[in-house]
Each structure stands twice: as C-alpha cells, then as structure tokens.
Design a protein around this motif. Structure first.
Motif, short mmCIF file in Angstrom:
data_model
loop_
_atom_site.label_atom_id
_atom_site.label_comp_id
_atom_site.label_asym_id
_atom_site.label_seq_id
_atom_site.Cartn_x
_atom_site.Cartn_y
_atom_site.Cartn_z
N MET A 162 2.32 19.41 1.39
CA MET A 162 2.49 18.42 2.44
C MET A 162 1.81 17.13 1.99
O MET A 162 0.70 17.15 1.47
CB MET A 162 1.84 18.89 3.75
CG MET A 162 2.10 17.96 4.94
SD MET A 162 1.02 18.33 6.37
CE MET A 162 1.38 20.05 6.63
N TYR A 163 2.52 16.01 2.16
CA TYR A 163 1.96 14.72 1.79
C TYR A 163 1.96 13.78 2.98
O TYR A 163 2.80 13.90 3.89
CB TYR A 163 2.81 14.05 0.69
CG TYR A 163 2.86 14.79 -0.61
CD1 TYR A 163 1.79 14.75 -1.49
CD2 TYR A 163 3.98 15.52 -0.97
CE1 TYR A 163 1.83 15.43 -2.70
CE2 TYR A 163 4.04 16.21 -2.17
CZ TYR A 163 2.96 16.16 -3.04
OH TYR A 163 3.01 16.83 -4.23
N ALA A 164 1.04 12.84 2.97
CA ALA A 164 1.06 11.74 3.93
C ALA A 164 0.86 10.46 3.16
O ALA A 164 0.06 10.41 2.21
CB ALA A 164 -0.02 11.92 4.98
N TYR A 165 1.60 9.43 3.53
CA TYR A 165 1.55 8.16 2.80
C TYR A 165 1.44 7.01 3.80
O TYR A 165 2.08 7.02 4.85
CB TYR A 165 2.82 7.90 1.98
CG TYR A 165 3.59 9.09 1.50
CD1 TYR A 165 3.48 9.55 0.19
CD2 TYR A 165 4.49 9.75 2.35
CE1 TYR A 165 4.23 10.64 -0.26
CE2 TYR A 165 5.23 10.83 1.92
CZ TYR A 165 5.10 11.26 0.60
OH TYR A 165 5.84 12.34 0.17
N ARG A 166 0.66 6.00 3.43
CA ARG A 166 0.75 4.73 4.14
C ARG A 166 2.14 4.18 3.86
O ARG A 166 2.65 4.30 2.75
CB ARG A 166 -0.33 3.78 3.63
CG ARG A 166 -0.85 2.80 4.64
CD ARG A 166 -2.03 2.05 4.10
NE ARG A 166 -1.64 1.15 3.02
CZ ARG A 166 -2.44 0.81 2.00
NH1 ARG A 166 -3.65 1.32 1.91
NH2 ARG A 166 -2.01 -0.02 1.07
N ALA A 167 2.78 3.62 4.87
CA ALA A 167 4.19 3.27 4.74
C ALA A 167 4.48 2.34 3.57
O ALA A 167 5.47 2.50 2.86
CB ALA A 167 4.70 2.66 6.05
N ASP A 168 3.61 1.34 3.36
CA ASP A 168 3.87 0.42 2.25
C ASP A 168 3.69 1.11 0.90
O ASP A 168 4.39 0.79 -0.07
CB ASP A 168 2.97 -0.82 2.35
CG ASP A 168 1.49 -0.47 2.33
OD1 ASP A 168 1.10 0.53 2.95
OD2 ASP A 168 0.71 -1.22 1.70
#
Length: 263
Positions: A197-203
């Motif tokens: 599972m990954y999470a990224y800041r949108a930019d």
C-alpha cells in the motif's frame, strides 16, 4: 489535508482473470475492499478500465472512475483517476498552478485484491504525513518460516531507524546476516516484509508517473526502486496487522474458508 483512497482494478490478469469480480461469500471482491477502505477514509474511488467492474461498483453504490486501458501500473491509473475525480467534483478552480492536482491531497493506493485490508493499516500510513511518499511494512517473526523469508514474491524492506525512511526494497533477503546460520535469521535479525500500500502527496504522484524506468526497477521489477533512485523519500510505517491478498484461485478458497470461520 485530505486523504483519498483509490483502488486500481483491472479485469485482465495473467494468473487470475476477472479477479475483482470473484464472489466472496455473496459479495464481489472489489466490494469487500471498498467497504473495508471506507471504514478509514471518507473518499474511496475504484479506478478501472473495464465496464463490468464499473457496473459492479455502481451496483453496490460505490464511487468509480473509468481510466485508460494502457496504463503499465496501478500508480499511473491512480493519477488519472484522481485527476478525473477532481474535475468531476471540484472543477478547474480546484487545480493548482502546477497542474491538475491539489497539493494538500494525499492519495492512498489500495490494492484491489486485499478484501481483508484493515482500517489500522490505512490509519498507520496516514500518520506518516507530512512526507512525500509513504508505505507499510510488517516484521517477520519466528512464527514465519525460512520459505516465507526467502519467497521472492514477498519484497523485503530496509529502512532507517532514525527517520523511518526506506533505504532499499528487494525480492532477495535484506539485510544479509553475515556469519549467522540462515536458519537463525528470523530469530536474530530484523527483517520486514513490504505491504503493497502506498500513499503519495498529489504533486509527488504526478512527478513520479513521469519518471522513466530505472536500472534497479528493471532488475527487481519493483517500481518503488525508481522513486528511490530519483531521490524521492519513502517513509515507512510499521504495522503488525496483516491482511490476506488474493493472487490465485487457491487464495480465494482460503479467503472463503476464513470468512466462514468468522461467522
């Protein structure tokens, strides 16, 4: 800061075609993933390239976005789904000067074959922010076997004890414990399995989808190595909760048996 869960879901699969729609005790798998994610997130979106999956999500009242069929990975599909969702819900006025993203949004990429994903896992990855990218790991324990540790389908992670930033991902066993019998590695070493599972800041998500494949990524077939090779930081959250992924029909049968035992 807004957290948005996106579940990439393709119908085509080499090992298990139609996997998102397989029935698990009365519900398609994609519905079970969606419902589990909604326990920890206000906004959850299925990103698919298949009308059958699109219609199934609509049927159970979920939010879904159609994406192109030619994406090479779930990360690319997440970006397209996010940008389309942003346009549908907020319009062009919500776009930042850098393009079709809101930089305060955090996109959580949730695997579509994890029907038992736990809210604790999502909460753990949320706690990593502010950062660029975050992911989850689970420690190997003495209850695991040498075969579990050696399995190349289970990527391993080494990360810094100082700031919890990932140093390396590999399908091989890392770290290598020199001078210690391999049968003692689980007892004497610290080894972590990567939970996908990954999470990224949108930019940041927009930036990493533009990167060309890197040598280490091509060698290991792990796209997160591309991000490390290009200088991005991946913060790691340690979570002892482990959910069951469905990769094969045998895994599906195990999942059905597990649910029956819970009743």
């Amino acid at each position: 800061m807004q957290f948005i869960g996106i579940i990439p879901a393709r119908y085509a699969s080499t090992r298990f075609p139609g996997k998102p729609l397989v029935d698990i005790c009365g519900k398609p798998m994609i519905q079970r993933v969606y419902e589990q994610a909604k326990k920890a997130l206000d906004t959850v979106i299925v990103a698919t390239d298949d009308e059958r999956i699109y219609n199934a999500v609509k049927a159970f009242g979920g939010e879904v976005v159609m994406t192109r069929a030619d994406h090479k990975c779930g990360t690319d599909r997440c970006l397209e789904a996010y940008e389309k969702w942003l346009m549908m819900h907020n319009g062009a006025s919500a776009h930042s000067e850098k393009g079709t993203v809101c930089e305060n949004d955090i996109i959580i990429n949730i695997q579509g074959d994890e029907p038992f994903i736990q809210p604790k896992q999502i909460e753990a990855i949320k706690q990593c922010f502010p950062t660029e990218i975050a992911t989850l790991v689970k420690p190997f324990t003495t209850e695991d076997t040498w075969a579990d540790l050696e399995n190349p389908n289970t990527p391993k992670v080494v990360f810094s004890d100082i700031d919890n930033h990932a140093v390396l991902f590999s399908r091989s066993i890392i770290p290598y414990l020199r001078g210690i019998d391999k049968q003692d590695w689980l007892r004497q070493g610290k080894h972590y399995r990567h939970i996908g599972m990954y999470a990224y800041r949108a930019d940041i998500l927009k930036q990493i989808t533009r990167l060309p494949q890197s040598p280490m990524e091509q060698a290991e077939s792990l796209e997160q190595l591309r991000w490390l090779e290009n200088g991005y930081q991946i913060k790691v959250a340690v979570c002892n909760t482990y959910s069951m992924g469905i990769d094969t029909p045998d895994d599906l049968q195990q999942a059905i048996e597990y649910l029956k035992m819970q009743k």
